[in-house]
Scaffold this motif. Structure first.
Motif, PDB file in Angstrom:
ATOM      1  N   PRO A 211       0.799  -1.230   0.000  1.00  0.00           N
ATOM      2  CA  PRO A 211       0.000   0.000   0.000  1.00  0.00           C
ATOM      3  C   PRO A 211       0.831   1.279   0.000  1.00  0.00           C
ATOM      4  O   PRO A 211       0.389   2.302  -0.527  1.00  0.00           O
ATOM      5  CB  PRO A 211      -0.831  -0.130   1.279  1.00  0.00           C
ATOM      6  N   ILE A 212       2.038   1.242   0.582  1.00  0.00           N
ATOM      7  CA  ILE A 212       2.937   2.399   0.506  1.00  0.00           C
ATOM      8  C   ILE A 212       3.358   2.624  -0.947  1.00  0.00           C
ATOM      9  O   ILE A 212       3.391   3.758  -1.445  1.00  0.00           O
ATOM     10  CB  ILE A 212       4.180   2.182   1.393  1.00  0.00           C
ATOM     11  N   ALA A 213       3.657   1.518  -1.652  1.00  0.00           N
ATOM     12  CA  ALA A 213       4.049   1.624  -3.063  1.00  0.00           C
ATOM     13  C   ALA A 213       2.927   2.210  -3.906  1.00  0.00           C
ATOM     14  O   ALA A 213       3.143   3.151  -4.687  1.00  0.00           O
ATOM     15  CB  ALA A 213       4.448   0.244  -3.595  1.00  0.00           C
ATOM     16  N   SER A 214       1.717   1.678  -3.746  1.00  0.00           N
ATOM     17  CA  SER A 214       0.619   2.152  -4.599  1.00  0.00           C
ATOM     18  C   SER A 214       0.186   3.566  -4.226  1.00  0.00           C
ATOM     19  O   SER A 214      -0.291   4.317  -5.088  1.00  0.00           O
ATOM     20  CB  SER A 214      -0.565   1.181  -4.545  1.00  0.00           C
ATOM     21  N   ARG A 215       0.378   3.955  -2.968  1.00  0.00           N
ATOM     22  CA  ARG A 215       0.094   5.343  -2.584  1.00  0.00           C
ATOM     23  C   ARG A 215       1.004   6.305  -3.339  1.00  0.00           C
ATOM     24  O   ARG A 215       0.563   7.357  -3.824  1.00  0.00           O
ATOM     25  CB  ARG A 215       0.272   5.509  -1.071  1.00  0.00           C
ATOM     26  N   LEU A 216       2.284   5.972  -3.462  1.00  0.00           N
ATOM     27  CA  LEU A 216       3.197   6.834  -4.214  1.00  0.00           C
ATOM     28  C   LEU A 216       2.809   6.876  -5.687  1.00  0.00           C
ATOM     29  O   LEU A 216       2.801   7.950  -6.309  1.00  0.00           O
ATOM     30  CB  LEU A 216       4.643   6.359  -4.060  1.00  0.00           C
ATOM     31  N   LEU A 217       2.477   5.716  -6.266  1.00  0.00           N
ATOM     32  CA  LEU A 217       2.093   5.682  -7.683  1.00  0.00           C
ATOM     33  C   LEU A 217       0.844   6.532  -7.916  1.00  0.00           C
ATOM     34  O   LEU A 217       0.741   7.238  -8.925  1.00  0.00           O
ATOM     35  CB  LEU A 217       1.866   4.235  -8.134  1.00  0.00           C
ATOM     36  N   ALA A 218      -0.097   6.497  -6.973  1.00  0.00           N
ATOM     37  CA  ALA A 218      -1.288   7.353  -7.088  1.00  0.00           C
ATOM     38  C   ALA A 218      -0.901   8.819  -7.040  1.00  0.00           C
ATOM     39  O   ALA A 218      -1.474   9.653  -7.761  1.00  0.00           O
ATOM     40  CB  ALA A 218      -2.273   7.028  -5.962  1.00  0.00           C
ATOM     41  N   GLY A 219       0.087   9.172  -6.209  1.00  0.00           N
ATOM     42  CA  GLY A 219       0.536  10.560  -6.111  1.00  0.00           C
ATOM     43  C   GLY A 219       1.227  11.060  -7.367  1.00  0.00           C
ATOM     44  O   GLY A 219       1.364  12.275  -7.565  1.00  0.00           O
TER      45      GLY A 219
END
Length: 448
Positions: A211-219
């Motif tokens: 979820p940390i990875a996908s949060r950055l990709l969303a940003g």
């Protein structure tokens, strides 16, 4: 710090250039936790800059703020007038066995039930402690694991080096990239401001690295759709990690939900998953089948204890890997404490999460260049090895957090309003920005 960043750049195939880290101080730890935070966030920033350079000919500058990176490795959310749910189940934690220490991870109800199947029902920590005290640590670890639960006895780094799983992890690279033979040419739809705009990320990850990875990709502009099973919840971290995402539920054992999932997978650019190594195989969705459904897929996965060795399919979390690999024991010696001393934050999760994001960006850049998909595999245990071998970091204290560290925007979450801390990563021309507030799991429909 340079050693950690250089190791990551080498693993990711990025240029080994210096990236400036501003401010000073570090989280108090036996290990270089702030340095890990800065280096992993910098690696993700550099991978973003290289993608932009490939598409535009202009390479943005990247810098990371040490204080903010350290704070984000704990939590970025600052609620206004409400308190987030607790992170830990009441009986989760470290316990003294007859011959040493063990950690029981009971946050998920079925994991607590597994521990209580072995130890008997426990109303509170004191009751759990009295039951655990009768057991030898290795016997209890094995019994809880065999019951389907999550446990780790405290080992030293030396003992982990001698353990078959420690040896298996030592033989693995920090990131294992595998190119795909199949091609699917997709143009770059992004911009400098939103380099991942137009990309669909299917997120099958849970607490906390994925979820940390996908949060950055969303940003960075990606359309992130997180899928959870019908009953799964992780209330302590959902407000932290669902920023920028849509969240839906599917039961992959039901034919109609399975058909929906397969349609989503065919349209995805990126699949992130953090299940145990054999979980998707058992669902009939192994790597070959995923590639068959989506030839250009970028497939990035992690697990706790590495991809080879006797524990490759073992349930695990950051706190358990810290116990197994020698981190908790090393912290105990450093602090001259009488009990396991973990890292001050869940740094293995956060560090591996940013490395997953960086790996995704590297594979996206390669696909834009040659049309081919590919995969990357990472593990918490391999990140732990990197951190342990780095040794101690800076010992000067961080300047305390103040109101100026918070962003001005008010995020309207289902739990109440909140601020986010200022972002630690600066990429010139590419502000990290999220268009969706954090949300509950299952709040959206399973559709792009």
């Amino acid at each position: 710090m340079t050693d950690l960043l250089t190791s990551m750049q080498d693993a990711l195939g990025l240029p080994t250039t210096q990236i400036p880290f501003t401010d000073e101080g570090a989280l108090p730890s036996a290990f270089a936790v702030t340095e890990l935070a800065c280096a992993s966030i910098a690696a993700a920033g550099q991978a973003t800059a290289e993608l932009i350079h490939q598409q535009t000919g202009r390479r943005p500058s990247v810098e990371v703020d040490r204080r903010l990176a350290s704070f984000w490795f704990s939590t970025s959310l600052r609620p206004v007038g409400w308190n987030p749910p607790p992170l830990w189940d009441p009986v989760a934690g470290d316990y003294a066995c007859a011959d040493g220490w063990i950690r029981l991870h009971t946050n998920a109800p079925h994991h607590r039930l597994a521990a209580e199947k072995v130890l008997g029902p426990c109303a509170d920590r004191s009751e759990m402690a009295s039951r655990v005290a009768r057991w030898p640590k290795s016997e209890l670890e094995q019994a809880v694991v065999e019951a389907g639960g999550c446990a780790a006895q405290m080992r030293s780094w030396q003992a982990w080096q001698a353990h078959p799983q420690g040896q298996a992890v030592n033989a693995e690279p920090l990131v294992r990239f595998t190119p795909s033979n199949t091609a699917a040419h997709k143009p770059w739809l992004g911009s400098v401001a939103q380099p991942l705009a137009g990309l669909k990320v299917l997120d099958l990850t849970r607490v906390l690295a994925g979820p940390i990875a996908s949060r950055l990709l969303a940003g960075l502009g990606a359309d992130v759709l997180r899928i959870d099973p019908p009953t799964w919840n992780e209330p302590g971290v959902v407000p932290e990690v669902t920023l920028g995402k849509r969240c839906a539920r599917l039961d992959l054992h039901r034919p109609d939900d399975r058909a929906v999932f397969e349609a989503l997978l065919r349209d995805a650019d990126v699949l992130l998953h953090g299940y145990r190594a054999d979980a998707l195989e058992r669902l009939g969705l192994d790597a070959e089948q995923r590639r068959g459904m989506n030839p250009g897929l970028i497939d990035v996965s992690l697990n706790a204890y590495g991809w080879n060795g006797p524990w490759r399919n073992r349930r695990g979390f950051d706190s358990l890997v810290q116990m197994s690999s020698g981190i908790a024991e090393g912290g105990m010696a450093w602090k001259q404490a009488s009990q396991p001393t973990p890292l001050p934050v869940q740094a293995l999760d956060h560090g591996t999460g940013y490395l997953m994001a960086a790996s995704t960006l590297v594979l996206l850049a390669r696909r834009l260049e040659n049309g081919r998909g590919g995969s990357a595999r990472l593990s918490l245990a391999r990140t732990a090895k990197l951190l342990i071998e780095q040794g101690p970091g800076a010992q000067a204290a961080l300047r305390p957090e103040d109101n100026d560290d918070q962003g001005l925007l008010v995020e309207q979450t289902p739990w109440g309003p909140a601020h986010r801390l200022q972002v630690p990563l600066k990429i010139s021309g590419t502000p990290l920005q999220w268009t969706r507030a954090a949300t509950e799991l299952g709040a959206h429909r399973a559709q792009w």
